[in-house]
Motif scaffolding. Sequence first.
Motif, short mmCIF file in Angstrom:
data_model
loop_
_atom_site.label_atom_id
_atom_site.label_comp_id
_atom_site.label_asym_id
_atom_site.label_seq_id
_atom_site.Cartn_x
_atom_site.Cartn_y
_atom_site.Cartn_z
N GLY A 426 48.36 29.45 40.17
CA GLY A 426 46.83 31.11 40.10
C GLY A 426 46.77 31.55 40.92
O GLY A 426 47.11 32.83 40.24
N HIS A 427 47.14 31.15 42.17
CA HIS A 427 47.51 32.79 42.79
C HIS A 427 48.92 33.72 42.26
O HIS A 427 49.80 33.12 41.89
CB HIS A 427 47.19 32.24 44.65
N GLU A 428 48.91 34.55 43.05
CA GLU A 428 49.73 35.40 42.59
C GLU A 428 50.77 35.64 44.26
O GLU A 428 51.35 36.18 43.61
CB GLU A 428 49.49 36.57 42.21
N GLU A 429 49.96 35.45 45.26
CA GLU A 429 50.59 35.86 45.82
C GLU A 429 50.49 34.78 47.17
O GLU A 429 49.51 34.17 46.52
CB GLU A 429 49.90 37.16 47.16
N LEU A 430 51.10 34.39 48.48
CA LEU A 430 51.30 33.73 49.57
C LEU A 430 49.20 33.23 49.64
O LEU A 430 48.54 33.71 49.63
CB LEU A 430 51.52 34.55 50.33
N VAL A 431 49.05 31.83 49.76
CA VAL A 431 48.14 30.49 49.78
C VAL A 431 47.97 30.65 51.25
O VAL A 431 48.59 30.17 52.26
CB VAL A 431 48.25 29.62 48.85
N ARG A 432 47.07 32.16 51.57
CA ARG A 432 46.65 32.17 53.61
C ARG A 432 45.76 31.01 53.80
O ARG A 432 45.99 30.75 55.18
CB ARG A 432 46.12 33.76 53.33
N CYS A 433 44.84 30.67 53.16
CA CYS A 433 43.72 29.98 53.96
C CYS A 433 43.33 28.58 52.46
O CYS A 433 42.76 29.10 51.54
CB CYS A 433 42.70 30.85 54.51
N ILE A 434 43.23 27.73 53.26
CA ILE A 434 42.22 26.48 52.57
C ILE A 434 41.20 25.80 52.88
O ILE A 434 41.54 25.42 54.00
CB ILE A 434 43.40 25.68 51.39
N ARG A 435 40.43 25.06 51.93
CA ARG A 435 39.41 24.23 52.42
C ARG A 435 38.70 23.21 51.49
O ARG A 435 38.84 23.63 50.71
CB ARG A 435 37.50 24.97 52.80
N PHE A 436 38.83 22.09 51.61
CA PHE A 436 38.22 21.21 50.48
C PHE A 436 36.89 20.37 50.55
O PHE A 436 36.62 20.47 52.58
CB PHE A 436 39.55 20.37 49.72
N ASP A 437 36.33 19.87 50.11
CA ASP A 437 34.69 18.53 50.21
C ASP A 437 35.06 18.29 49.38
O ASP A 437 35.91 17.50 48.86
CB ASP A 437 33.73 19.18 50.79
N ASN A 438 34.12 16.93 49.03
CA ASN A 438 33.64 16.01 48.05
C ASN A 438 33.88 16.48 46.56
O ASN A 438 34.98 15.68 45.98
CB ASN A 438 33.26 15.19 47.98
N LYS A 439 34.05 17.92 46.53
CA LYS A 439 33.78 18.04 45.12
C LYS A 439 34.64 19.19 44.89
O LYS A 439 34.84 19.45 43.93
CB LYS A 439 32.38 19.14 44.73
N ARG A 440 35.16 20.06 45.97
CA ARG A 440 35.60 21.22 45.55
C ARG A 440 36.64 21.98 45.93
O ARG A 440 36.76 21.56 47.64
CB ARG A 440 34.92 22.52 45.48
N ILE A 441 38.03 22.20 45.95
CA ILE A 441 38.56 22.88 47.35
C ILE A 441 38.61 24.98 46.90
O ILE A 441 38.49 25.55 45.40
CB ILE A 441 40.37 22.64 46.82
N VAL A 442 39.13 25.20 47.94
CA VAL A 442 38.58 26.90 47.90
C VAL A 442 39.59 27.65 48.34
O VAL A 442 39.70 27.01 49.71
CB VAL A 442 37.36 27.24 48.64
N SER A 443 40.69 28.73 47.89
CA SER A 443 41.51 28.72 48.31
C SER A 443 41.17 30.86 48.14
O SER A 443 41.07 31.26 47.84
CB SER A 443 42.64 28.30 47.68
N GLY A 444 42.10 30.84 49.76
CA GLY A 444 42.34 32.46 49.44
C GLY A 444 43.50 32.71 50.11
O GLY A 444 45.13 32.24 50.27
N ALA A 445 44.15 34.06 49.20
CA ALA A 445 45.28 34.42 49.15
C ALA A 445 45.73 36.05 49.03
O ALA A 445 44.76 36.45 49.54
CB ALA A 445 45.77 33.86 47.88
N TYR A 446 46.93 36.11 49.83
CA TYR A 446 47.11 37.39 49.48
C TYR A 446 46.99 38.39 48.28
O TYR A 446 47.28 39.56 48.70
CB TYR A 446 48.55 37.80 50.39
N ASP A 447 46.58 37.39 47.78
CA ASP A 447 46.62 38.73 46.25
C ASP A 447 45.07 39.35 46.18
O ASP A 447 44.11 40.03 45.43
CB ASP A 447 46.70 37.92 45.41
N GLY A 448 44.41 38.65 47.32
CA GLY A 448 43.07 39.13 47.39
C GLY A 448 41.60 38.27 46.81
O GLY A 448 40.74 39.00 46.94
N LYS A 449 42.38 36.92 46.54
CA LYS A 449 41.30 36.85 45.12
C LYS A 449 40.87 35.52 46.05
O LYS A 449 41.12 35.13 46.58
CB LYS A 449 41.80 36.18 44.08
N ILE A 450 40.05 34.60 45.98
CA ILE A 450 39.41 33.76 46.19
C ILE A 450 39.46 32.58 45.00
O ILE A 450 38.88 33.11 44.54
CB ILE A 450 37.85 33.57 46.90
N LYS A 451 39.69 31.47 44.76
CA LYS A 451 39.74 30.68 43.65
C LYS A 451 38.88 29.04 44.27
O LYS A 451 39.20 28.83 45.69
CB LYS A 451 41.51 30.11 43.33
#
Length: 527
Positions: A426-451
Amino acid sequence: MDPDMEDKTLELMGMTVMESQNNTGDVSPKKTTVFKFGNGSVAGSRKRTSQGNFEKEKDLCIQLFDQWSESDQVEFVEHLISRMCHYQHGHINSYLKPMLQRDFITALPAQGLDHIAENILSFLDARSLCSAELVCREWQRVISDGMLWKKLIERMVRTDPLWKGLSERHQWEKYLFKNRTNEVPPNSYYHSLYPKIIQDIETIEANWRCGRHNLQRIQCRSENSKGVYCLQYDDDKIISGLRDNSIKIWDKQSLECLKVLTGHTGSVLCLQYDDRVIVTGSSDSTVRVWDVVSGEVLNTLIHHNEAVLHLRFCNGLMVTCSKDRSIAVWDMASATDISLRRVLVGHRAAVNVVDFDDKYIVSASGDRTIKVWSTSTCEFVRTLNGHKRGIACLQYRDRLVVSGSSDNTIRLWDIECGACLRVLEGHEELVRCIRFDNKRIVSGAYDGKIKVWDLQAALDPRAPASTLCLRTLVEHSGRVFRLQFDEFQIISSSHDDTILIWDFLNVSTNGQPERRSPSRTYTYVSR
């Protein structure tokens, strides 16, 4: 029991049955109603008219029965039941069943055992506790006197971080456990509080799914080169590491800069803090340890030959990794007593990130691999292969590793067998940071987006790929370098020199349009 007496009684019983059959012209014992004793009756398939002889013989049987000991009575009844038919056993069972039932919740307080009744009911969930209150007044009294709604809420606060966070933020934590106020609310307060908590939880979950949030922005105003490479926060403060070589500490409420720490001669690329120290790694190849209160430098570690890209410490152990392709494992006796235990070598490119627990150290590199090492022995265990390009970030917990790569994908791994469980795209550029808990994964990328991704769906091989990304948050104008999140918020930093606080709890609805972030791939599947 005298055998002759028992035989005589059974003979009388048998005579009564036979007379009944002769009088009705029915020779089938299966259609005969059996005997009446004392305080009730066991009826057969059809009721017959009692005869004079039956009443006399029944009274005689009862007189004999009453003369026997309890053990003899039981033995006689067993003999009697053994002579009956199956459907007669059913009637006896129906008669005995209500006699054997006991309302122990009502009976226990009568014996001075209220605490046992309360303990039994304290294991009920909310729906069952509501039903128990409706059984009778005594059950309702036990629940009220035992403060069982309070105990249920306390159990949820102890076991669920979302409940714990709400209790702190909404100030009802002070009425739980050992009450810290002079006021002691009645059980009815907790009874009415429970559905309000459930409503708050449902609202927060809906805000996450729909992207509703309040946004706060910290402008870091870097002197020279701009960019916030790393951060960590708690309820009181945010600590950030900047490209301009400084560490800035921000007040979480007012968003004002409280302190600036200087000393590194290169960009601050990684940091972690606890209640005593801040540990930072820099492109100047050093690791520095700072006093979290005073900001004083307590220690400087010089080991790596190139930039220190990431670090983690916990329970007296610290692991650092570097652009020099190595991983250093350190023993942390104190802030000033830190010694090198082992250097792990095996990656063929810069080691971008490390994480660890008591069992494994996990590292990821620009060489496209994730390597697993034993924490206790520092020996190599296995390599996880699958990413097509270098790996920039990962998090490891329990058996799960989640990694992000410059191939624009996120992968979920089982660390024990090395299998890739899912690939998220889903990200369009390098995935630079990622965290998860019991429910979700949250990722940030060089495309400026957080998913925001649904972790449980991602772990289900039957879930369609189109349902995995719940929401895409777009506010940064530059590359997203680092993020951290909890049940209520995401805090992220970027090359655009800002720190953003995405608040999913305190969403304003006072005449202001709801802030929503768009998502190309959002599909919510209720569970």
